[in-house]
Design an enzyme around this catalytic site. Structure first.
Site, PDB file in Angstrom:
ATOM      1  N   GLU A 202       5.370  25.218  88.690  1.00  0.00           N
ATOM      2  CA  GLU A 202       5.284  26.556  88.106  1.00  0.00           C
ATOM      3  C   GLU A 202       4.732  27.580  89.087  1.00  0.00           C
ATOM      4  OE1 GLU A 202       6.638  27.401  85.265  1.00  0.00           O
ATOM      5  OE2 GLU A 202       7.311  25.320  85.161  1.00  0.00           O
ATOM      6  N   GLU A 218      -0.428  26.979  91.786  1.00  0.00           N
ATOM      7  CA  GLU A 218       0.161  26.641  90.499  1.00  0.00           C
ATOM      8  C   GLU A 218       0.429  27.900  89.676  1.00  0.00           C
ATOM      9  OE1 GLU A 218      -1.386  22.638  88.896  1.00  0.00           O
ATOM     10  OE2 GLU A 218      -3.121  23.510  89.917  1.00  0.00           O
ATOM     11  N   GLY A 235      -2.971  26.999  87.216  1.00  0.00           N
ATOM     12  CA  GLY A 235      -1.744  27.038  86.426  1.00  0.00           C
ATOM     13  C   GLY A 235      -1.623  28.309  85.607  1.00  0.00           C
ATOM     14  N   SER A 238      -2.175  34.592  88.039  1.00  0.00           N
ATOM     15  CA  SER A 238      -1.342  35.576  88.728  1.00  0.00           C
ATOM     16  C   SER A 238      -2.185  36.483  89.608  1.00  0.00           C
ATOM     17  CB  SER A 238      -0.550  36.410  87.719  1.00  0.00           C
ATOM     18  OG  SER A 238      -1.420  37.182  86.920  1.00  0.00           O
ATOM     19  N   ALA A 261      -6.944  28.728  85.544  1.00  0.00           N
ATOM     20  CA  ALA A 261      -5.672  28.716  84.808  1.00  0.00           C
ATOM     21  C   ALA A 261      -5.546  29.951  83.926  1.00  0.00           C
ATOM     22  CB  ALA A 261      -5.579  27.454  83.957  1.00  0.00           C
ATOM     23  N   ARG A 315     -16.151  35.612  81.213  1.00  0.00           N
ATOM     24  CA  ARG A 315     -16.230  36.374  79.976  1.00  0.00           C
ATOM     25  C   ARG A 315     -17.331  35.766  79.120  1.00  0.00           C
ATOM     26  NH1 ARG A 315     -13.872  41.104  78.875  1.00  0.00           N
ATOM     27  NH2 ARG A 315     -11.829  40.314  79.565  1.00  0.00           N
TER      28      ARG A 315
END
Length: 341
Positions: A202, A218, A235, A238, A261, A315
């Site tokens: 991916e 990933e 995974g 971005s 991820a 967070r």
């Protein structure tokens, strides 16, 4: 001179270049080699792409051999048997490209690791590159695709189109040493993958972007983004590029960073930074900066933390606010995953 290469390419029925494959591009080539090439081709100075006939390739082979450039001589000799269009491309200075052969040479320089992302000028390249059907029979101009499909069917063949795009996949042109790519369609020509890089199924890497290596990819490396040595893009994670939004801030990471991820970054990170899973940091996001005892120090826009080392972004699961602490547990890649690529 910036670069020089002999290439084999594809043209449409109008004679427009669609793509070019350069087996052995040269960055800052020896002046004696390029002088010999210009002499044979009657080429004046400056950046230019000159179409070749097989007999020209033979003359270049003799000239290169006489000048002592054995590898280039052998390549030119092999091209004398070509039934495909040939081109010699000279790039004197790093200006905006003016032709498809120039664009492809710069993309090859990146994927061959001869230059790094942002080291060459690609301004205006989208206006030069056509949308192309990348098929089982090579590059086909979209305007000519239907006729080619019909011809194939009439001859008892099926012409398979893998994708329609301005860019081909990198591995049809360059396979750099020491990398693993689980799905080659997800790495475009012009990607820079450093030795020891693993791109999982991916993972994705755009042109003019990449990794120093070693590293695990990933998630998505957008155009213009560079991941530092030892960094891991989790995974579904971005990185924010500059193509769509018109921004001019170069996004990337330093060394030994972890983007968890489904997380993402819209600011550049320094060394040993971690972004927890699911957290996307945009430049304007308000971040509560905490000291080592977990007490508030100040609240700032995330862009004010850009490029700083040893940060942990997370967070707060109770309040929901975005917090930044000192990163006391920087990641270490599993060497066994990357040492034997």
């Amino acid at each position: 001179m910036l670069s020089f290469a002999l290439g084999i390419g594809t043209q449409n029925t109008q004679g427009d270049w669609l793509e070019v494959y350069y087996p052995a591009p040269l960055h800052h080539p020896d002046a004696a080699l390029t002088d010999a090439a210009r002499r044979i081709l009657n080429a004046e100075g400056g950046t230019q792409a000159i179409s070749l006939l097989p007999e020209h390739a033979g003359q270049l082979a003799d000239a290169f051999s006489e000048a002592g450039f054995t590898e280039q001589a052998e390549l030119a000799k092999a091209m004398t048997a070509s039934q495909r269009p040939l081109v010699a491309t000279f790039i004197d200075e790093d200006a905006s490209p003016a032709s498809v052969p120039e664009v492809y040479l710069k993309l090859h320089l990146l994927s061959h690791r001869l230059v790094k992302p942002h080291d060459v000028n690609l301004t205006g390249m989208f206006g030069l590159l056509k949308n192309i059907a990348w098929s089982s029979e090579g590059a086909i101009d979209i305007a000519e695709l239907q006729a080619r499909q019909l011809k194939a069917r009439l001859e008892g063949r099926t012409l398979s189109v893998d994708c329609v795009d301005k860019f081909p996949k990198m591995t049809d042109y360059v396979v750099p040493g020491g990398v693993r790519i689980a799905d080659t369609a997800r790495v475009r020509l012009g990607a820079y993958l450093g030795e020891g890089t693993t791109v999982m199924h991916e993972g994705f890497c755009n042109f003019n972007a990449g990794t120093e290596g070693p590293g695990m990819v990933e998630g998505r490396i957008s155009a213009g983004v560079m991941l530092g040595k030892g960094s891991d893009l989790g995974g579904g994670a971005s990185t924010m590029g500059t193509l769509s939004g018109g921004g001019n801030i170069v996004i990337g990471t330093g060394e030994n960073c972890l983007i968890g991820a489904n997380a993402g970054i819209g600011i550049p990170l320094g060394d040993r930074c971690t972004v927890e899973a699911g957290l996307y940091i945009t430049a304007g996001a308000k971040v509560a900066v905490l000291d080592d005892q977990g007490q508030d120090v100040e609240t700032v826009a995330a862009r004010q933390l850009a490029g700083q080392n040893d940060l942990l972004f997370l967070r707060n699961s109770v309040s929901g606010r975005l917090e930044c602490r000192t990163n006391k547990s920087a990641i270490a890649l599993n060497d066994a995953l990357h040492a034997h690529n």
